[in-house]
Design a protein around this motif. Sequence first.
Motif, PDB file in Angstrom:
ATOM      1  N   PRO A 189       0.822  -1.216   0.000  1.00  0.00           N
ATOM      2  CA  PRO A 189       0.000   0.000   0.000  1.00  0.00           C
ATOM      3  C   PRO A 189       0.855   1.264   0.000  1.00  0.00           C
ATOM      4  N   ALA A 190       0.398   2.271  -0.735  1.00  0.00           N
ATOM      5  CA  ALA A 190       1.134   3.529  -0.808  1.00  0.00           C
ATOM      6  C   ALA A 190       1.338   4.128   0.575  1.00  0.00           C
ATOM      7  N   VAL A 191       0.328   4.004   1.438  1.00  0.00           N
ATOM      8  CA  VAL A 191       0.434   4.585   2.774  1.00  0.00           C
ATOM      9  C   VAL A 191       1.533   3.913   3.583  1.00  0.00           C
ATOM     10  N   LEU A 192       1.781   2.618   3.328  1.00  0.00           N
ATOM     11  CA  LEU A 192       2.800   1.894   4.093  1.00  0.00           C
ATOM     12  C   LEU A 192       4.197   2.359   3.739  1.00  0.00           C
ATOM     13  N   VAL A 193       4.424   2.699   2.482  1.00  0.00           N
ATOM     14  CA  VAL A 193       5.771   3.086   2.053  1.00  0.00           C
ATOM     15  C   VAL A 193       5.951   4.602   2.023  1.00  0.00           C
ATOM     16  N   SER A 194       5.015   5.326   2.580  1.00  0.00           N
ATOM     17  CA  SER A 194       5.036   6.792   2.520  1.00  0.00           C
ATOM     18  C   SER A 194       5.983   7.396   3.553  1.00  0.00           C
ATOM     19  N   PRO A 195       6.448   8.606   3.290  1.00  0.00           N
ATOM     20  CA  PRO A 195       7.244   9.326   4.301  1.00  0.00           C
ATOM     21  C   PRO A 195       6.463   9.527   5.597  1.00  0.00           C
ATOM     22  N   PHE A 196       5.138   9.697   5.494  1.00  0.00           N
ATOM     23  CA  PHE A 196       4.316   9.871   6.697  1.00  0.00           C
ATOM     24  C   PHE A 196       4.428   8.651   7.610  1.00  0.00           C
ATOM     25  N   LYS A 197       4.339   7.458   7.045  1.00  0.00           N
ATOM     26  CA  LYS A 197       4.434   6.240   7.867  1.00  0.00           C
ATOM     27  C   LYS A 197       5.811   6.143   8.513  1.00  0.00           C
ATOM     28  N   ALA A 198       6.864   6.497   7.778  1.00  0.00           N
ATOM     29  CA  ALA A 198       8.211   6.465   8.361  1.00  0.00           C
ATOM     30  C   ALA A 198       8.305   7.404   9.552  1.00  0.00           C
ATOM     31  N   ARG A 199       7.747   8.600   9.407  1.00  0.00           N
ATOM     32  CA  ARG A 199       7.779   9.563  10.524  1.00  0.00           C
ATOM     33  C   ARG A 199       6.956   9.040  11.696  1.00  0.00           C
ATOM     34  N   GLU A 200       5.825   8.424  11.423  1.00  0.00           N
ATOM     35  CA  GLU A 200       4.975   7.875  12.477  1.00  0.00           C
ATOM     36  C   GLU A 200       5.715   6.819  13.287  1.00  0.00           C
ATOM     37  N   LEU A 201       6.543   6.032  12.617  1.00  0.00           N
ATOM     38  CA  LEU A 201       7.312   4.969  13.273  1.00  0.00           C
ATOM     39  C   LEU A 201       8.637   5.476  13.839  1.00  0.00           C
ATOM     40  N   HIS A 202       8.993   6.735  13.506  1.00  0.00           N
ATOM     41  CA  HIS A 202      10.279   7.304  13.913  1.00  0.00           C
ATOM     42  C   HIS A 202      11.439   6.509  13.333  1.00  0.00           C
ATOM     43  N   VAL A 203      11.315   6.177  12.039  1.00  0.00           N
ATOM     44  CA  VAL A 203      12.397   5.481  11.338  1.00  0.00           C
ATOM     45  C   VAL A 203      12.706   6.258  10.072  1.00  0.00           C
ATOM     46  N   GLY A 204      13.870   6.011   9.497  1.00  0.00           N
ATOM     47  CA  GLY A 204      14.224   6.642   8.240  1.00  0.00           C
ATOM     48  C   GLY A 204      13.351   6.119   7.105  1.00  0.00           C
ATOM     49  N   GLU A 205      13.092   6.974   6.117  1.00  0.00           N
ATOM     50  CA  GLU A 205      12.307   6.532   4.962  1.00  0.00           C
ATOM     51  C   GLU A 205      12.960   5.335   4.290  1.00  0.00           C
ATOM     52  N   ASP A 206      14.288   5.381   4.160  1.00  0.00           N
ATOM     53  CA  ASP A 206      14.990   4.279   3.510  1.00  0.00           C
ATOM     54  C   ASP A 206      14.899   2.998   4.327  1.00  0.00           C
ATOM     55  N   ASP A 207      14.884   3.104   5.666  1.00  0.00           N
ATOM     56  CA  ASP A 207      14.768   1.904   6.498  1.00  0.00           C
ATOM     57  C   ASP A 207      13.421   1.219   6.278  1.00  0.00           C
ATOM     58  N   LEU A 208      12.346   2.007   6.219  1.00  0.00           N
ATOM     59  CA  LEU A 208      11.023   1.427   5.999  1.00  0.00           C
ATOM     60  C   LEU A 208      10.926   0.805   4.611  1.00  0.00           C
ATOM     61  N   ILE A 209      11.440   1.498   3.602  1.00  0.00           N
ATOM     62  CA  ILE A 209      11.429   0.955   2.242  1.00  0.00           C
ATOM     63  C   ILE A 209      12.235  -0.334   2.167  1.00  0.00           C
ATOM     64  N   ASP A 210      13.387  -0.360   2.830  1.00  0.00           N
ATOM     65  CA  ASP A 210      14.209  -1.573   2.827  1.00  0.00           C
ATOM     66  C   ASP A 210      13.506  -2.727   3.529  1.00  0.00           C
ATOM     67  N   ALA A 211      12.778  -2.453   4.615  1.00  0.00           N
ATOM     68  CA  ALA A 211      12.038  -3.510   5.304  1.00  0.00           C
ATOM     69  C   ALA A 211      10.938  -4.065   4.403  1.00  0.00           C
ATOM     70  N   CYS A 212      10.309  -3.198   3.608  1.00  0.00           N
ATOM     71  CA  CYS A 212       9.299  -3.671   2.654  1.00  0.00           C
ATOM     72  C   CYS A 212       9.940  -4.567   1.593  1.00  0.00           C
ATOM     73  N   ALA A 213      11.111  -4.162   1.087  1.00  0.00           N
ATOM     74  CA  ALA A 213      11.816  -4.989   0.105  1.00  0.00           C
ATOM     75  C   ALA A 213      12.174  -6.348   0.697  1.00  0.00           C
TER      76      ALA A 213
END
Length: 255
Positions: free
Chosen positions: A198-222
């Motif tokens: 989902p777009a919301v899962l890989v969004s910068p907003f979700k990364a900020r909500e989790l207090h993680v880097g955008e790249d960290d969240l994207i890498d976890a999805c990969a």
Amino acid sequence: MRVAGVDGCKDRGDGAGGWVAVIVEPDGAAHAIRLRAIAELFERPLAPHIVAVDMPIGLPERIEANGRAPERLVRPELGQRQSSVFSMPSRAAVYASVDETVPEAARYRHACAVALATSTPPRKVSRQGFALFPRIVEIDRWLRATPAAREKVFECHPEVSFWAMNKRALDLPKKVKGVAAAPGLELRRRLLEKEGFPAVLVSPFKARELHVGEDDLIDACAAAWTAGRIARGDAISFPSPPERDAHGLPVAIWA
């Protein structure tokens, strides 16, 4: 089958810990959480069956030439992104980074000294790698103490996952000189969305909500994407079949 992808992230001092996990449920629904320790994934009521983690698993006693077989094999596939795959030093050098008998300020020099003594040709450790060593020690200790987890936890690398997803290496970096690069991150988001994230899962907003880097969240999805391929039997490993280290841990990067 429930699967998960995990990446290390900075511990922000909020008690949430230094890992971010993306869990994909059997119906395809996906969500992200922070973890204090990677073992927490298997302590949850609905634990994943397969976990792919962006962290080296299986450490050599000595390093010869250009590092472990997985690193040597994936680099040629990644083109301009191959520098993202750094060479692991020996297990002793990795553990030197958490040696409490050595003052914290001196541990990098200590790890370099051990790495030099356990590599041919002699080689120090990179600052990038050194920052990850405590996470690698955590996984290594846990897997050595938990044999049942060894067949459920697999090493992956996001750039190798995106290479497999895209059918070729990506031509845009996710970071430039250590700073997040918006075009590269957006390219990776588009690929993940095409694969059903989902777009919301890989969004910068979700990364900020989790207090993680955008790249960290994207890498976890990969990593979660790769975990799904492993669960379906579609994944490939470098090398194939995986090697084993002195403690029986698998040594391979999966994609």
